[in-house]
Design a protein around this motif. Structure first.
Motif, short mmCIF file in Angstrom:
data_model
loop_
_atom_site.label_atom_id
_atom_site.label_comp_id
_atom_site.label_asym_id
_atom_site.label_seq_id
_atom_site.Cartn_x
_atom_site.Cartn_y
_atom_site.Cartn_z
N ILE A 358 6.46 -13.69 4.71
CA ILE A 358 5.15 -13.08 4.54
C ILE A 358 4.51 -12.92 5.91
O ILE A 358 4.38 -13.89 6.67
CB ILE A 358 4.23 -13.94 3.64
CG1 ILE A 358 4.95 -14.26 2.31
CG2 ILE A 358 2.92 -13.22 3.38
CD1 ILE A 358 5.33 -13.06 1.48
N ASP A 361 -0.67 -10.52 7.72
CA ASP A 361 -1.62 -9.80 6.87
C ASP A 361 -1.25 -9.84 5.40
O ASP A 361 -1.85 -9.15 4.58
CB ASP A 361 -1.75 -8.34 7.33
CG ASP A 361 -0.44 -7.56 7.19
OD1 ASP A 361 0.59 -8.17 6.85
OD2 ASP A 361 -0.47 -6.34 7.42
N GLY A 362 -0.25 -10.67 5.05
CA GLY A 362 0.15 -10.83 3.67
C GLY A 362 1.26 -9.91 3.21
O GLY A 362 1.73 -10.01 2.07
N GLU A 363 1.75 -9.02 4.09
CA GLU A 363 2.79 -8.08 3.68
C GLU A 363 4.13 -8.79 3.51
O GLU A 363 4.50 -9.66 4.29
CB GLU A 363 2.94 -6.96 4.71
CG GLU A 363 3.93 -5.89 4.30
CD GLU A 363 4.01 -4.72 5.28
OE1 GLU A 363 4.61 -3.70 4.92
OE2 GLU A 363 3.46 -4.85 6.40
N ASP A 395 4.07 -4.10 0.35
CA ASP A 395 3.53 -4.91 -0.74
C ASP A 395 2.94 -6.21 -0.19
O ASP A 395 3.40 -6.74 0.82
CB ASP A 395 4.64 -5.24 -1.75
CG ASP A 395 5.10 -4.01 -2.51
OD1 ASP A 395 4.25 -3.34 -3.09
OD2 ASP A 395 6.31 -3.72 -2.50
N ILE A 396 1.95 -6.70 -0.88
CA ILE A 396 1.28 -7.95 -0.51
C ILE A 396 1.77 -9.05 -1.44
O ILE A 396 1.87 -8.85 -2.66
CB ILE A 396 -0.26 -7.82 -0.63
CG1 ILE A 396 -0.76 -6.67 0.25
CG2 ILE A 396 -0.94 -9.13 -0.24
CD1 ILE A 396 -0.53 -6.86 1.72
N ARG A 410 -0.64 -4.16 -3.34
CA ARG A 410 0.01 -3.24 -2.42
C ARG A 410 -1.01 -2.85 -1.38
O ARG A 410 -2.18 -2.62 -1.70
CB ARG A 410 0.52 -2.01 -3.18
CG ARG A 410 1.23 -1.03 -2.30
CD ARG A 410 2.42 -0.39 -2.96
NE ARG A 410 3.08 0.56 -2.07
CZ ARG A 410 4.07 0.26 -1.27
NH1 ARG A 410 4.54 -0.97 -1.24
NH2 ARG A 410 4.62 1.16 -0.49
N LYS A 411 -0.58 -2.78 -0.14
CA LYS A 411 -1.53 -2.53 0.95
C LYS A 411 -2.34 -1.27 0.68
O LYS A 411 -3.56 -1.25 0.84
CB LYS A 411 -0.78 -2.39 2.27
CG LYS A 411 -0.21 -3.71 2.76
CD LYS A 411 0.60 -3.54 4.03
CE LYS A 411 -0.29 -3.44 5.25
NZ LYS A 411 0.48 -3.52 6.50
N ASN A 422 -12.24 -6.79 -0.76
CA ASN A 422 -10.89 -6.26 -1.00
C ASN A 422 -10.47 -6.58 -2.43
O ASN A 422 -10.44 -7.75 -2.82
CB ASN A 422 -9.87 -6.88 -0.04
CG ASN A 422 -10.00 -6.32 1.35
OD1 ASN A 422 -11.00 -5.69 1.68
ND2 ASN A 422 -9.02 -6.55 2.18
N ASP A 424 -7.54 -6.13 -5.36
CA ASP A 424 -6.18 -5.75 -5.74
C ASP A 424 -6.24 -5.14 -7.14
O ASP A 424 -6.62 -5.79 -8.10
CB ASP A 424 -5.29 -6.99 -5.74
CG ASP A 424 -3.97 -6.76 -6.44
OD1 ASP A 424 -3.48 -5.62 -6.40
OD2 ASP A 424 -3.45 -7.73 -7.04
#
Length: 543
Positions: A358, A361-363, A395-396, A410-411, A422, A424
């Motif tokens: 990961i 930025d969480g991707e 994808d996060i 998803r970003k 933010n 999701d």
């Protein structure tokens, strides 16, 4: 929580260097094993018969001039002939370029131009018409058309005597690093990108996938394929079934699904969440086993997140549900739950020899032999996706301490409200789609004061309820039921992320209308543009 995990490797499929090899190995070692029942009520086809037809069609392709490395497009609904062509092309080192049978003229034109396909195998007259129209946008000669419904396989097989066995044997020696297929990602914005997948990529992915789901794909089992073979998910199911000698039945139309399941009685079934919901709603007296044919022991879920309550419906009937996460760029699944390692609410651990980590930025980042080599004729996109050997998925997600991956968004599917929150959208949308009356839900609210939603309703469910017609959004009973679904979905998120307003659309979101991709993902920019007035209305003071 952890930010990286790598599953240990497993022994590779011995002796396989090309995706066509399992066909000929099955014919040599298990010639009488039933490989296909091509359609409901059709006579079974055994492994030796399948290999003989693949060989004859492959020789015919050589006879008409298909060379090693040539691109050959496939535009057809899911059918037995599609699979024959796939393996015939692989057996002579040609590159298959699958296209959805719902693709538009513009989409087909782009794929034909970008791939440089010199031939196109089409299902029938409708697909041939699309290709002929699209060919007008191509500089140079149009691709040669071969219609599967008009005896194309027989015509190719008839030319097999023109190619001797030695020539075919030489063509069968396909280097594992060579490109097996170019799959164009449906994409929600911009032109589709051609993902180049090698034989090695495919075989590496299948090794790990079948190791994780070993008892699910036991020889002698049965599977029904009805989702598009142009999608990597269904293609993986096809190739895994051939490799493990699981009998395949094809269905070209989803309208045939109930009859097909009853006749084929699959032991394993690949489904996307929407069809999990449809089959649940169609189950007689809520009997999950009955609706799946009576002996299905496992569902493999891909394509999109599914609501866990849907999974529980099948599990309560003794049907295992194995959700995974994959991309075209990794030749199938990157992670999946399996019989020996399942954690609900996750998409499983990485396949053997696959690493997942990961980013800050969480991707979600993925690395392994299954990761593709790049986009066809698109070095800029390749450089953006592959960095130091890691595929940036877009994808996060998060990894727990045991390496189970959760996809949280998803970003580009994040809504950022005017207040900077933010949101999701995937959690809200998947929960709403679990309602039997809702067919699609599109959460909006980017740069808006709060989150809202557009909803479309299932036409069959409306008819069954005897809806009198008229504007759906003005029906107080419908609005009350959808409000209850929205309220339930909001329980999964914070108040700042919750849906405050919704509109029920009279129409549907469709592939033909451009609101959905061929793999049924929402084209958010198209929806936002087309329904701008409805979205704006939700933010008026008196709405």
């Amino acid at each position: 929580m952890r930010d990286g995990y790598r599953s240990p490797p497993v022994p590779t499929a011995s002796g396989l260097s090309s995706m066509a090899d399992p066909v000929f190995r099955n014919a040599a070692e298990h010639p009488d094993a039933v490989a296909f029942v091509p359609s409901v009520g059709a006579a079974p086809i055994r492994a030796a018969e399948f290999a003989a037809l693949v060989t004859a069609v492959a020789k015919g392709l050589i006879a008409v001039g298909v060379r090693t490395g040539d691109r050959v497009a496939l535009l057809s609904a899911t059918c037995y002939e599609w699979t024959v062509c796939d393996y015939a092309l692989w057996s002579i080192g040609a590159v298959s370029v699958p296209m959805y049978d719902t693709a538009s003229v513009e989409q087909v034109g782009w794929i034909l131009r970008d791939s440089g396909a010199g031939w196109c195998l089409v299902g029938g007259a409708a697909e041939a018409g699309v290709v002929e129209t699209a060919a007008g946008t191509i500089d140079g000669p149009p691709p040669q058309l071969l219609r599967l419904d008009d005896g194309a396989l027989a015509a190719l097989a008839a030319r097999a005597p023109e190619v001797d066995d030695e020539v075919f044997g030489q063509r069968r020696k396909v280097p594992p690093e060579s490109v097996a297929t170019i799959i164009y990602t449906s994409g929600t914005t911009g032109p589709a990108k051609g993902v180049t997948i090698s034989h090695d990529n495919f075989l590496s992915n299948l090794d790990g996938f079948l190791h994780r789901l070993d008892p699910v794909f036991a020889p002698g089992g049965a599977i029904v394929l009805f989702l598009p073979l142009a999608h990597i998910f269904t293609r993986t199911m096809q190739c895994a079934s051939v490799l493990r000698r699981v009998r395949i039945t094809h269905l070209s139309r989803t309208a045939e699904l109930a009859a097909g399941l009853a006749a084929a009685r699959p032991t394993v079934l690949p489904l996307v969440p929407r069809f999990m919901e449809k089959l649940r709603d169609a189950a007689p007296n809520g009997d999950a086993r009955a609706v799946l044919g009576g002996r299905c022991g496992a569902i493999v879920v891909g394509g999109a997140p599914h609501d866990e309550r849907i999974g529980q419906f099948y599990r309560s009937a003794g049907i295992a549900v194995y959700e995974g996460y994959g991309l075209t760029e990794v030749a199938g699944p990157a992670t999946i739950n399996g019989p020996d390692a399942t954690r609900l609410g996750t998409v499983g651990q990485p396949l053997p020899a696959v690493s997942v980590r990961i980013a800050a930025d969480g991707e979600v980042l993925v690395r392994g032999d299954c990761v593709f080599g790049g986009y066809h004729r698109n070095p800029a996109a390749t450089a953006g996706a592959l960095v130091d050997g890691w595929l940036h998925t877009g994808d996060i997600g998060a990894l727990d301490d045991d390496g189970f991956l959760s996809i949280t968004g998803r970003k580009k599917d994040l809504v950022i409200t005017a207040g900077g929150k933010n949101v999701d959208v995937t959690t809200l949308e998947s929960r709403l789609r679990a309602h039997p009356l809702i067919s699609q839900a599109v959460v909006v609210g980017d740069r808006r004061p709060f989150v809202s939603c557009l909803v479309t309703l299932d036409r069959v469910a409306l008819r069954e309820r005897g809806h009198p017609g008229g504007p759906l959004d003005r029906d107080p009973l419908l609005r009350a039921e959808i409000q209850a679904a929205v309220t339930a979905a909001n329980q999964a998120v914070s108040r700042a992320e919750s849906i405050r307003a919704f509109r029920i659309l009279d129409g549907e979101l469709t592939v033909a209308g451009g609101e959905l991709t061929a793999s049924l993902k929402i084209r958010r920019e198209t929806v936002a543009s087309r329904y701008r007035a409805e979205i704006d209305a939700m933010y008026l003071p008196d709405s």
